[in-house]
Design an enzyme around this catalytic site. Structure first.
Site, mmCIF file in Angstrom:
data_model
loop_
_atom_site.group_PDB
_atom_site.id
_atom_site.type_symbol
_atom_site.label_atom_id
_atom_site.label_comp_id
_atom_site.label_asym_id
_atom_site.label_seq_id
_atom_site.Cartn_x
_atom_site.Cartn_y
_atom_site.Cartn_z
ATOM 1 C CB SER A 46 -0.952 0.019 1.199
ATOM 2 O OG SER A 46 -2.047 -0.836 0.978
ATOM 3 C CE LYS A 90 -3.998 1.308 -1.184
ATOM 4 N NZ LYS A 90 -4.519 0.578 -0.036
ATOM 5 C CB SER A 141 -4.785 2.054 3.507
ATOM 6 O OG SER A 141 -3.868 1.454 2.627
ATOM 7 C CE LYS A 191 -1.746 4.095 2.549
ATOM 8 N NZ LYS A 191 -1.659 2.968 3.505
#
Length: 381
Positions: A57, A60, A122, A224
């Site tokens: 993730s 992202k 997320s 993140k």
């Protein structure tokens, strides 16, 4: 002409002499890790940092950047309402088992909410919604992500989707993730504030930001987390202390607890253990190079740029520094000619090179002197 190594002048004492490559004094349990100084972009620590890895993730960050740029270009607005397709709902929703914003199929969601769904929650569903809106399809959007990343100099970036879910060839290095984070912080400060939001509620469901440093490490303000069974647990993070910002990226820890512990340890070390050391100012004379057929037998060398080295505090006396050039140089040489390089080698084998220029003019010898020099060199072998 041969590759020659010259002694350093003032810098030689700073480095403490030539040392063989050694293991770094700092270690991490993560499979990939980078500590970067935000202001200079210098890598303070790297473990497999230049090796492409599945970023899960943390991908992202690039997805969100594409939205930031679309907003600033005027092709999207925060108030736009985008459709939630069956694919976004099915592949990114709760039934998929991944992170989700809990969007409802065939509904519409504001871009403002979708951004928070991507950054705070997320949400895979939110990623697919914006990908389809910007690229027409998630596949086309992933190609756009890769092209834009390469334009930014992120040479290891290859994106196959907008979410970071496991896909063959979907990868980027920890160093490039750090550079991507720095780009977002520097160029999109208004949107960057979203990364420090600790919770977001959508569709009546409140979810917390998974970044373990927020609220736990003073000065942490992004970015993140990531997790897949293939990649392990990872984090791209940043914090500011004492007016300095550090960026920490790591991947491959085995649990959320290990990720949280390693995140705090790495970020603490980023400020307390790693430093940027000023070794020489621009224009400093640091050594000399031999000259053939010149009115002088050598020429002083000076730096063209400030020389700075990123290191662990205990590594300062374990670096190797050399002046390297193809020589002897052949006269004439003009002041300002770039004729050599200062090569700094860290204990872990990483190198950094700085150009060196001639500090003075050295004219070519007259015909008789040149003949004598040639005879001397012939006799000397």
């Amino acid at each position: 002409m041969a590759r020659l190594v010259a002694a350093l002048a003032g810098l030689f004492l700073v480095f403490g002499g030539l040392a063989a490559a050694q293991e770094p004094v700092f270690q991490t349990s993560a499979s990939h890790a980078v500590i970067m100084d935000y202001e200079t972009g210098e890598i303070l620590f790297s473990k497999n940092g230049d090796v492409p890895m599945p970023p899960s993730s943390m991908s992202k960050l690039m997805t969100a950047l594409m939205v930031f740029e679309a907003l600033e270009a005027g092709t999207l607005s925060l108030d736009d309402e985008l459709p939630v397709s069956v694919r976004a709902w099915r592949e990114g929703g709760a039934a998929s088992g991944g992170s989700t914003m809990f969007l409802e199929v065939n509904s519409r969601a504001r871009v403002d909410d979708l951004l928070r769904g991507i950054i705070v929650q997320s949400g895979n569903d939110a990623c697919i919604v914006v990908a389809e809106a910007i690229g027409g399809s998630e596949e086309a959007f992933a190609d756009m992500m890769t092209r834009r990343a390469r334009e930014l100099g992120l040479e290891t970036a290859n994106f196959r989707n907008s979410t970071g879910l496991t896909a063959e060839g979907h990868e980027i290095s920890a160093e490039d993730l750090a550079r991507l984070a720095a780009h977002i912080i520097r160029n999109h400060p208004d949107f960057y504030r979203l990364y420090s939001e600790t919770t977001f509620t959508y569709n009546g469901i409140r979810q917390a930001n998974r970044n373990p440093l927020l609220g736990a490490f003073d000065g942490a303000d992004g970015l993140k987390t990531g997790y897949t069974s293939e990649a392990g647990y990872g984090l791209t993070s940043s914090a500011v202390r004492g007016g300095e910002r550090r960026i920490v990226v790591f991947n491959g820890t085995q649990s959320m607890r290990e990720r949280a512990n390693e995140a705090e340890r790495l970020m603490r070390a980023a400020f307390s253990d790693f430093v940027m050391v000023d070794l020489a100012a621009a224009g400093a004379e640091i050594g000399s190079a031999d000259i053939y057929m010149g009115t002088s037998r050598s020429v002083a060398l000076r730096t063209t740029d400030p020389v700075r080295a990123a290191m662990h505090r205990r590594e300062r006396d374990r670096m190797r520094a050399e002046i390297v050039y193809e020589g002897p140089l052949v006269a004439p040489v003009a002041a300002g000619d770039e004729v050599a390089r200062l090569v700094i080698t860290m204990p872990d084998g990483r190198t950094r090179e700085y150009p060196l220029e001639a500090a003075e003019d050295v004219a070519r010898q007259g015909m008789v002197s040149r003949a004598m020099s040639a005879l001397v060199n012939l006799v000397a072998g």
